[in-house]
Design a protein around this motif. Sequence first.
Motif, PDB file in Angstrom:
ATOM      1  N   CYS A  94       1.057  11.138   3.522  1.00  0.00           N
ATOM      2  CA  CYS A  94       0.886   9.875   2.790  1.00  0.00           C
ATOM      3  C   CYS A  94       1.045   8.689   3.741  1.00  0.00           C
ATOM      4  O   CYS A  94       2.097   8.536   4.373  1.00  0.00           O
ATOM      5  N   PRO A  95       0.016   7.837   3.881  1.00  0.00           N
ATOM      6  CA  PRO A  95       0.105   6.703   4.808  1.00  0.00           C
ATOM      7  C   PRO A  95       1.263   5.760   4.500  1.00  0.00           C
ATOM      8  O   PRO A  95       1.944   5.294   5.415  1.00  0.00           O
ATOM      9  N   MET A  96       1.504   5.467   3.225  1.00  0.00           N
ATOM     10  CA  MET A  96       2.606   4.570   2.855  1.00  0.00           C
ATOM     11  C   MET A  96       3.952   5.217   3.149  1.00  0.00           C
ATOM     12  O   MET A  96       4.871   4.569   3.639  1.00  0.00           O
ATOM     13  N   CYS A  97       4.059   6.501   2.837  1.00  0.00           N
ATOM     14  CA  CYS A  97       5.314   7.222   3.095  1.00  0.00           C
ATOM     15  C   CYS A  97       5.592   7.276   4.590  1.00  0.00           C
ATOM     16  O   CYS A  97       6.746   7.157   5.016  1.00  0.00           O
ATOM     17  N   ASN A  98       4.543   7.468   5.388  1.00  0.00           N
ATOM     18  CA  ASN A  98       4.719   7.511   6.839  1.00  0.00           C
ATOM     19  C   ASN A  98       5.244   6.189   7.369  1.00  0.00           C
ATOM     20  O   ASN A  98       6.146   6.172   8.212  1.00  0.00           O
ATOM     21  N   LEU A  99       4.713   5.077   6.883  1.00  0.00           N
ATOM     22  CA  LEU A  99       5.243   3.766   7.291  1.00  0.00           C
ATOM     23  C   LEU A  99       6.727   3.672   6.951  1.00  0.00           C
ATOM     24  O   LEU A  99       7.538   3.247   7.775  1.00  0.00           O
ATOM     25  N   HIS A 100       7.058   4.055   5.738  1.00  0.00           N
ATOM     26  CA  HIS A 100       8.432   3.947   5.259  1.00  0.00           C
ATOM     27  C   HIS A 100       9.365   4.857   6.062  1.00  0.00           C
ATOM     28  O   HIS A 100      10.418   4.414   6.540  1.00  0.00           O
ATOM     29  N   ILE A 101       8.999   6.110   6.213  1.00  0.00           N
ATOM     30  CA  ILE A 101       9.837   7.068   6.939  1.00  0.00           C
ATOM     31  C   ILE A 101      10.024   6.627   8.389  1.00  0.00           C
ATOM     32  O   ILE A 101      11.127   6.697   8.933  1.00  0.00           O
TER      33      ILE A 101
ATOM     34  N   VAL B 146      -3.193   0.399   3.508  1.00  0.00           N
ATOM     35  CA  VAL B 146      -4.085   0.033   4.615  1.00  0.00           C
ATOM     36  C   VAL B 146      -3.312   0.029   5.937  1.00  0.00           C
ATOM     37  O   VAL B 146      -3.782   0.577   6.941  1.00  0.00           O
ATOM     38  N   ARG B 147      -2.108  -0.574   5.949  1.00  0.00           N
ATOM     39  CA  ARG B 147      -1.293  -0.578   7.179  1.00  0.00           C
ATOM     40  C   ARG B 147      -0.984   0.846   7.622  1.00  0.00           C
ATOM     41  O   ARG B 147      -1.056   1.163   8.811  1.00  0.00           O
ATOM     42  N   GLY B 148      -0.640   1.701   6.674  1.00  0.00           N
ATOM     43  CA  GLY B 148      -0.336   3.097   7.005  1.00  0.00           C
ATOM     44  C   GLY B 148      -1.552   3.829   7.543  1.00  0.00           C
ATOM     45  O   GLY B 148      -1.442   4.615   8.490  1.00  0.00           O
TER      46      GLY B 148
ATOM     47  N   GLY C  49      10.327   4.040  -8.466  1.00  0.00           N
ATOM     48  CA  GLY C  49       9.167   3.229  -8.110  1.00  0.00           C
ATOM     49  C   GLY C  49       8.135   3.165  -9.223  1.00  0.00           C
ATOM     50  O   GLY C  49       7.916   4.133  -9.939  1.00  0.00           O
ATOM     51  N   SER C  50       7.482   2.003  -9.319  1.00  0.00           N
ATOM     52  CA  SER C  50       6.416   1.825 -10.310  1.00  0.00           C
ATOM     53  C   SER C  50       5.034   1.996  -9.694  1.00  0.00           C
ATOM     54  O   SER C  50       4.044   2.032 -10.405  1.00  0.00           O
ATOM     55  N   HIS C  51       4.972   2.086  -8.355  1.00  0.00           N
ATOM     56  CA  HIS C  51       3.715   2.354  -7.649  1.00  0.00           C
ATOM     57  C   HIS C  51       4.053   3.032  -6.329  1.00  0.00           C
ATOM     58  O   HIS C  51       5.230   3.162  -5.967  1.00  0.00           O
ATOM     59  N   ALA C  52       3.053   3.461  -5.596  1.00  0.00           N
ATOM     60  CA  ALA C  52       3.253   4.312  -4.420  1.00  0.00           C
ATOM     61  C   ALA C  52       4.042   3.654  -3.291  1.00  0.00           C
ATOM     62  O   ALA C  52       4.612   4.347  -2.460  1.00  0.00           O
TER      63      ALA C  52
END
Length: 181
Positions: free
Chosen positions: A42-49, A119-121, A157-160
């Motif tokens: 997941c691109p968003m999860c990767n940014l977060h992790i 998009v950033r991810g 969370g309410s969104h990804a």
Amino acid sequence: MPHLHPGDPIDSLQLTAINGQTIDVPHPEALTHLQFRRFAGCPMCNLHIHSFVRRHDELRQTGIQEVAVFHSSTADLLAQHAHAPFALIADPHKALYRQFGVEAGWHAIWDPRSWPAGVRGLLRHGFGLPGQGESMLGLPADFLIAPDGRVLAVHYGSHADDQWPLDELLALAKSLAPSKA
């Protein structure tokens, strides 16, 4: 299971991280941040992790045991995040997700608030499609758990891309940590 709330107790868990280490949740002496992410690519999860990986020393100095759960296989997590300095838990059958009331839904990816991080991810980590049994529809969740097993704070969370940023987690931990008299 219904959502957990601050003050709710959790049962003690012994989880096996992708590196084979046994992890106690809650930690007997530290706060535990139990975060539920989506799938390994997941691109968003990767940014977060990666933000948690970069600042892991701050987590430890604040007295936080970091544990991240993905609804991915161990192999998929190792391929994406083998370098993580904290426990990653593979939960491909989503047993922990059900136990903690973590949900999924179309609003995970259709909510425009998640798109900038997506998009950033993608630009930073590439496009990762869900593997077998994984889903793009998962929602994140965060739990801050005291050593006695009480939930101190929770965020569903309410969104990804709706999870606690690291600075918010650190501030919560500092304000909610049991005093050491």
